[in-house]
Design a protein around this motif. Structure first.
Motif, PDB file in Angstrom:
ATOM      1  N   ASN A 165       0.393  23.297  17.257  1.00 34.08           N
ATOM      2  CA  ASN A 165       0.100  22.611  15.995  1.00 34.08           C
ATOM      3  C   ASN A 165       1.090  21.481  15.782  1.00 34.08           C
ATOM      4  OD1 ASN A 165       2.476  23.734  15.020  1.00 34.08           O
ATOM      5  ND2 ASN A 165       1.576  24.328  13.083  1.00 34.08           N
ATOM      6  N   ALA A 166       0.838  20.698  14.763  1.00 36.51           N
ATOM      7  CA  ALA A 166       1.722  19.578  14.434  1.00 36.51           C
ATOM      8  C   ALA A 166       2.004  19.631  12.948  1.00 36.51           C
ATOM      9  CB  ALA A 166       1.055  18.262  14.811  1.00 36.51           C
ATOM     10  N   ASP A 167       3.259  19.485  12.598  1.00 36.31           N
ATOM     11  CA  ASP A 167       3.659  19.680  11.198  1.00 36.31           C
ATOM     12  C   ASP A 167       4.034  18.338  10.565  1.00 36.31           C
ATOM     13  OD1 ASP A 167       4.485  20.866   8.845  1.00 36.31           O
ATOM     14  OD2 ASP A 167       6.340  21.697   9.645  1.00 36.31           O
ATOM     15  N   ILE A 168       5.272  17.896  10.759  1.00 35.02           N
ATOM     16  CA  ILE A 168       5.750  16.680  10.097  1.00 35.02           C
ATOM     17  C   ILE A 168       5.713  15.516  11.090  1.00 35.02           C
ATOM     18  CG2 ILE A 168       7.691  15.665   8.845  1.00 35.02           C
ATOM     19  CD1 ILE A 168       6.439  17.922   7.327  1.00 35.02           C
ATOM     20  N   ALA A 169       5.509  14.298  10.541  1.00 35.73           N
ATOM     21  CA  ALA A 169       5.292  13.124  11.385  1.00 35.73           C
ATOM     22  C   ALA A 169       6.307  12.027  11.106  1.00 35.73           C
ATOM     23  CB  ALA A 169       3.894  12.567  11.121  1.00 35.73           C
ATOM     24  N   SER A 170       6.627  11.272  12.154  1.00 32.94           N
ATOM     25  CA  SER A 170       7.473  10.096  11.982  1.00 32.94           C
ATOM     26  C   SER A 170       7.172   9.136  13.132  1.00 32.94           C
ATOM     27  CB  SER A 170       8.946  10.530  12.008  1.00 32.94           C
ATOM     28  OG  SER A 170       9.787   9.466  11.652  1.00 32.94           O
ATOM     29  N   TRP A 191       0.822  -1.212   0.000  1.00 31.53           N
ATOM     30  CA  TRP A 191       0.000   0.000   0.000  1.00 31.53           C
ATOM     31  C   TRP A 191       0.851   1.255   0.000  1.00 31.53           C
ATOM     32  CZ3 TRP A 191      -4.660  -1.644  -0.938  1.00 31.53           C
ATOM     33  CH2 TRP A 191      -5.073  -2.869  -0.429  1.00 31.53           C
ATOM     34  N   LEU A 192       0.255   2.280  -0.566  1.00 31.43           N
ATOM     35  CA  LEU A 192       0.838   3.617  -0.501  1.00 31.43           C
ATOM     36  C   LEU A 192      -0.258   4.537   0.038  1.00 31.43           C
ATOM     37  CD1 LEU A 192       3.209   5.613  -1.541  1.00 31.43           C
ATOM     38  CD2 LEU A 192       1.613   6.095  -3.397  1.00 31.43           C
ATOM     39  N   TRP A 193       0.075   5.311   1.062  1.00 33.00           N
ATOM     40  CA  TRP A 193      -0.882   6.294   1.581  1.00 33.00           C
ATOM     41  C   TRP A 193      -0.379   7.686   1.260  1.00 33.00           C
ATOM     42  CZ3 TRP A 193       0.788   2.199   4.801  1.00 33.00           C
ATOM     43  CH2 TRP A 193      -0.189   1.239   5.105  1.00 33.00           C
ATOM     44  N   ILE A 194      -1.325   8.602   1.091  1.00 29.00           N
ATOM     45  CA  ILE A 194      -0.925   9.989   0.831  1.00 29.00           C
ATOM     46  C   ILE A 194      -1.991  10.938   1.366  1.00 29.00           C
ATOM     47  CG2 ILE A 194      -1.927  10.048  -1.498  1.00 29.00           C
ATOM     48  CD1 ILE A 194       1.174  11.598  -1.742  1.00 29.00           C
ATOM     49  N   ASN A 195      -1.533  12.110   1.807  1.00 32.26           N
ATOM     50  CA  ASN A 195      -2.458  13.092   2.384  1.00 32.26           C
ATOM     51  C   ASN A 195      -2.872  14.138   1.367  1.00 32.26           C
ATOM     52  OD1 ASN A 195       0.226  14.250   2.349  1.00 32.26           O
ATOM     53  ND2 ASN A 195      -0.647  15.960   3.498  1.00 32.26           N
ATOM     54  N   TYR A 209      -2.077   1.547  12.042  1.00 29.47           N
ATOM     55  CA  TYR A 209      -2.611   2.895  11.820  1.00 29.47           C
ATOM     56  C   TYR A 209      -1.734   3.641  10.830  1.00 29.47           C
ATOM     57  CZ  TYR A 209      -4.433   2.254  16.648  1.00 29.47           C
ATOM     58  OH  TYR A 209      -5.020   1.785  17.790  1.00 29.47           O
ATOM     59  N   VAL A 210      -2.343   4.598  10.129  1.00 27.09           N
ATOM     60  CA  VAL A 210      -1.564   5.708   9.613  1.00 27.09           C
ATOM     61  C   VAL A 210      -2.031   6.906  10.432  1.00 27.09           C
ATOM     62  CG1 VAL A 210      -1.118   4.830   7.295  1.00 27.09           C
ATOM     63  CG2 VAL A 210      -3.199   6.146   7.721  1.00 27.09           C
ATOM     64  N   PHE A 211      -1.108   7.800  10.720  1.00 21.13           N
ATOM     65  CA  PHE A 211      -1.514   8.960  11.519  1.00 21.13           C
ATOM     66  C   PHE A 211      -1.144  10.237  10.793  1.00 21.13           C
ATOM     67  CE2 PHE A 211       2.601  10.213  13.389  1.00 21.13           C
ATOM     68  CZ  PHE A 211       3.355   9.069  13.164  1.00 21.13           C
ATOM     69  N   VAL A 212      -1.974  11.236  11.010  1.00 26.69           N
ATOM     70  CA  VAL A 212      -1.840  12.469  10.236  1.00 26.69           C
ATOM     71  C   VAL A 212      -1.989  13.660  11.170  1.00 26.69           C
ATOM     72  CG1 VAL A 212      -4.294  12.403   9.562  1.00 26.69           C
ATOM     73  CG2 VAL A 212      -2.676  13.747   8.214  1.00 26.69           C
ATOM     74  N   ASN A 213      -1.189  14.678  10.904  1.00 25.93           N
ATOM     75  CA  ASN A 213      -1.126  15.861  11.761  1.00 25.93           C
ATOM     76  C   ASN A 213      -1.996  16.983  11.238  1.00 25.93           C
ATOM     77  OD1 ASN A 213       0.817  14.480  13.122  1.00 25.93           O
ATOM     78  ND2 ASN A 213       2.534  15.662  12.318  1.00 25.93           N
ATOM     79  N   GLY A 214      -2.731  17.624  12.132  1.00 27.94           N
ATOM     80  CA  GLY A 214      -3.462  18.836  11.777  1.00 27.94           C
ATOM     81  C   GLY A 214      -2.519  20.012  11.938  1.00 27.94           C
ATOM     82  N   GLY A 243      -5.819  21.145   7.665  1.00 29.21           N
ATOM     83  CA  GLY A 243      -4.417  21.134   7.234  1.00 29.21           C
ATOM     84  C   GLY A 243      -3.777  19.789   7.520  1.00 29.21           C
ATOM     85  N   ALA A 244      -4.415  18.708   7.044  1.00 29.38           N
ATOM     86  CA  ALA A 244      -3.881  17.353   7.266  1.00 29.38           C
ATOM     87  C   ALA A 244      -2.525  17.257   6.576  1.00 29.38           C
ATOM     88  CB  ALA A 244      -4.851  16.312   6.717  1.00 29.38           C
ATOM     89  N   HIS A 245      -1.455  17.344   7.347  1.00 27.64           N
ATOM     90  CA  HIS A 245      -0.140  17.521   6.721  1.00 27.64           C
ATOM     91  C   HIS A 245       0.759  16.298   6.922  1.00 27.64           C
ATOM     92  CE1 HIS A 245       3.748  19.981   6.095  1.00 27.64           C
ATOM     93  NE2 HIS A 245       3.269  19.586   4.941  1.00 27.64           N
ATOM     94  N   GLY A 246       1.549  16.308   8.018  1.00 23.60           N
ATOM     95  CA  GLY A 246       2.462  15.173   8.225  1.00 23.60           C
ATOM     96  C   GLY A 246       1.692  13.866   8.251  1.00 23.60           C
ATOM     97  N   LEU A 247       2.236  12.863   7.558  1.00 21.14           N
ATOM     98  CA  LEU A 247       1.576  11.549   7.494  1.00 21.14           C
ATOM     99  C   LEU A 247       2.648  10.488   7.656  1.00 21.14           C
ATOM    100  CD1 LEU A 247      -1.084   9.929   6.751  1.00 21.14           C
ATOM    101  CD2 LEU A 247      -0.196   9.900   4.417  1.00 21.14           C
ATOM    102  N   ALA A 248       2.350   9.470   8.449  1.00 20.95           N
ATOM    103  CA  ALA A 248       3.288   8.357   8.603  1.00 20.95           C
ATOM    104  C   ALA A 248       2.507   7.130   9.037  1.00 20.95           C
ATOM    105  CB  ALA A 248       4.369   8.699   9.633  1.00 20.95           C
ATOM    106  N   ALA A 249       3.138   5.969   8.867  1.00 17.60           N
ATOM    107  CA  ALA A 249       2.539   4.722   9.327  1.00 17.60           C
ATOM    108  C   ALA A 249       3.093   4.426  10.710  1.00 17.60           C
ATOM    109  CB  ALA A 249       2.873   3.589   8.367  1.00 17.60           C
TER     110      ALA A 249
END
Ligand code: K7E
Ligand code: CUA
Ligand code: CA
Length: 609
Positions: free
Chosen positions: A216-221, A127-131, A172-177, A159-165
């Protein structure tokens, strides 16, 4: 006049260069040799396959782009949040792809962070996920077909921005507002603003829970051991102006304790907002730990061994190294101006993009932690203003350590001028040796933010050659036209080089739905059907069934024809929709044109004599 000025200059010219003539020649020869060896590294002969898929987010193009590396050949665009008529994607209101996309919001999106699924610390090619940052959507792409499998809106967030598994399970995949709002009360008072990190079921993309906080939350890992996930926070000020957002000297990396959040969820320690359990960080101590880092950090990357999370300084020339177990800052090495994102090889080195310096800097993580003077290993110039950088396999526990791409924001004069706007620019960098080496540059559509690079071996056996027939597939010989009042369903097949039916009749104003199955059984035999003057085009791959609905126009003959050049009889691959006035007698569709009909439909030979 011209001659008299130029002559003395020309006369001097040879003399001016005599002194360094041999140097120049040597340098030119060296450059030529270097270019030749760089070209060799990226040369993939016609018919040969690249080693890597590079999957680039398409930014405001709303799609993702697939390139082959090291050749830098463009292979495919996967449209996601924007219709693409050529590919029959989401451009017909009657199509499933259109309905799915339109049900989730606008027909445009802003994709930033492609994320690949992993099993056992390696990409598994599933799978590939993208925001979509603009409309708070997440899409899941099935890598067997390179097509969108699911799109869902993330509630409450903006502003669903940073995304990571979430690793290692990828459940889960999680995404930052990134953008703050009062998601609970919908007021416009900034004092009430909060942001969220949303955890989605990686398969269904349903939002399972969210953690809310001020800032706020920007980039995710993600950490690698199933405990913490990390987010960079540049607006801990919770400000609403750019000046306000840079007021504090330090902002934060947030560490979310996922098992603790799951426990809060199980204990009912949350508020439901728009159907989603929201855990307020203040009410569950330990669910969100703020680790102070220099002001306005950006990139957030966990090292392949899972020991450290690195926050790139952006406004600070440093990268902050944080221990992922103790959550303590253990070093803050200086790397250069405008560090944005960091990626990794398999030898303990980090590569950080420097937006302001227009460089990639290679540095050794262990040496930086020890405080050794020589932690900077190498620097290379890139063109220009790099955002993300990504090395092959770098998000896994086993980076490949051979290639890195630099995703540059500006290309300036790198490519043929095509107007004031220039294409975006990517550079391919060989990182297999001690020294980095830029070996190629390639343009792309706007505007790739991030990329993932996955080895061909992971994917090549997974990609299907034809679609598996779906339940709604029309079978050869079972084509039919079903009328129900003013609704007409046309069950159609296509195979080189014929549509069946080749003609059908409807009344003006009828709602016509065409169900078209491509019954080819060999790969690459895509057909398409365009309905003249109706604005409909769909592409249909082997084994695939597509549906499209439209209103029958004014009475007359409307040809439909194949849009993919499929055979020597491609141009002959067409049929007629015969639109008759309301109330007119319609002929039933009785199967492929009978012999007599065919005879009647052909002019007498004498007509040409
Ligand atoms: Cu740095 Cu959206 Cu990943 Cu762009 S973000 S660069
Ligand atoms: Cu089918 Cu062209
Ligand atoms: Ca700030």
């Amino acid at each position: 006049m011209k001659v008299s000025i130029l002559l003395p200059l020309l006369a001097l010219a040879p003399m001016a260069f005599t002194g360094c003539n041999s140097d120049t020649t040597a340098r030119q020869q060296k450059t030529a040799a270097q270019n030749a060896s760089a070209a060799q590294l990226t040369y993939v002969a016609p018919g040969k396959l690249d080693d890597y898929y590079a999957i680039l987010s398409g930014g405001q193009s709303g799609s993702v782009f697939v390139y082959g590396l090291p050749s830098c050949r463009f292979i495919k665009e996967i449209p996601i949040f924007e219709p693409r008529a050529a590919l029959g994607y989401a451009n017909n209101p009657g199509s499933e792809t259109y309905k799915r996309l339109a049900a989730t919001g606008p027909l445009w999106g802003d994709t930033h962070h492609p994320v690949l699924s992993q099993t056992g610390g390696r990409y598994d090619g599933d799978w590939l996920w993208i925001n979509d940052k603009a409309n708070d959507r997440i899409a899941k792409i099935d890598l067997r077909t390179f097509e969108v499998a699911e799109i869902k809106v993330v509630p409450n967030i903006q502003g669903a921005h940073g995304l990571a598994a979430y690793l290692p399970s990828c459940k889960y995949v999680f995404v930052n507002g990134e953008l703050e709002t009062d998601h609970a009360g919908n007021s416009t008072e900034a004092e009430k603003y909060r942001s969220l990190v949303a955890f989605l079921d990686a398969q269904t993309l349903e939002t399972k829970f969210q953690v809310s906080f001020v800032g706020n939350a920007d980039i995710a890992s993600s950490g690698k051991d199933g405990r913490y996930v990390f987010v960079t926070m540049y607006n801990t000020e919770n400000a609403v102006s750019s000046e306000g957002m840079i007021e504090r000297d330090r902002d934060a990396v947030g560490a979310i304790d996922v098992p603790l959040a799951e426990k809060a969820l199980a204990d009912g320690n949350f508020t439901k907002i728009n159907g989603v359990p929201v855990i307020e960080s203040e009410k569950v101590p330990g669910v969100l730990t703020l680790i102070p880092v220099p002001k306005n950090p950006h990139g957030c990357n966990v090292t392949p061994d899972g020991k450290y999370v690195l926050a790139s300084g952006k406004l600070s020339p440093t990268v902050t190294i944080i221990d992922t177990k103790t959550l303590k800052v253990i070093a803050e090495p200086e790397v250069g101006l405008g560090p944005l994102h960091t990626t990794f090889d398999d030898r303990g080195n980090a590569y950080t993009s420097l937006f302001v310096d227009s460089q990639i800097v290679k540095w050794n993580i262990a040496k930086a932690i020890q405080g050794a003077d020589d932690y900077i290993v190498d620097r290379v110039d890139v063109h220009y203003n790099v955002g993300h950088t990504k090395a092959a396999g770098a998000d896994t526990s086993h980076p490949n350590g051979d290639w890195l791409i630099s995703l540059n924001k500006l290309s300036k004069g790198m490519f043929l001028p095509v107007g004031p706007a220039m294409p975006e620019s990517q550079e391919l960098i060989d990182i297999s040796g001690d020294k980095m080496r830029v070996v190629a540059a390639f343009p792309s559509l706007p505007e790739p933010h991030d990329a993932v690079m996955v080895h061909r071996k992971v994917l090549e056996d997974k990609v299907v050659q034809t679609h598996h027939l779906q339940a709604n597939a029309v079978k050869l010989g079972e084509e039919k036209v079903v009328r129900n009042g003013s609704k007409v369903d046309v069950y159609m097949t296509c195979i080189r080089s014929k549509f069946v039916p080749e003609q059908f009749e409807v009344h003006e104003g009828d709602e016509v739905t065409v169900h078209l199955t491509n019954v080819e059984t060999v790969r690459d035999m895509t057909h398409g059907v365009a309905f003249s003057r109706i604005g409909i085009n769909v592409g249909v791959d082997p084994g695939q069934t597509v549906e499209t609905t439209f209103k029958a126009p004014n009475p007359g003959t409307y040809w439909y024809y194949c849009t993919w050049f499929c055979s020597a009889l491609h141009l002959e691959m067409r049929g007629r929709m015969l639109v008759k006035p309301q109330g007119a007698q319609l002929n039933e569709y009785l199967g492929p044109l009978a012999k007599e009909d065919k005879a009647r439909s052909v002019q007498k030979e004498s007509a040409y004599e």
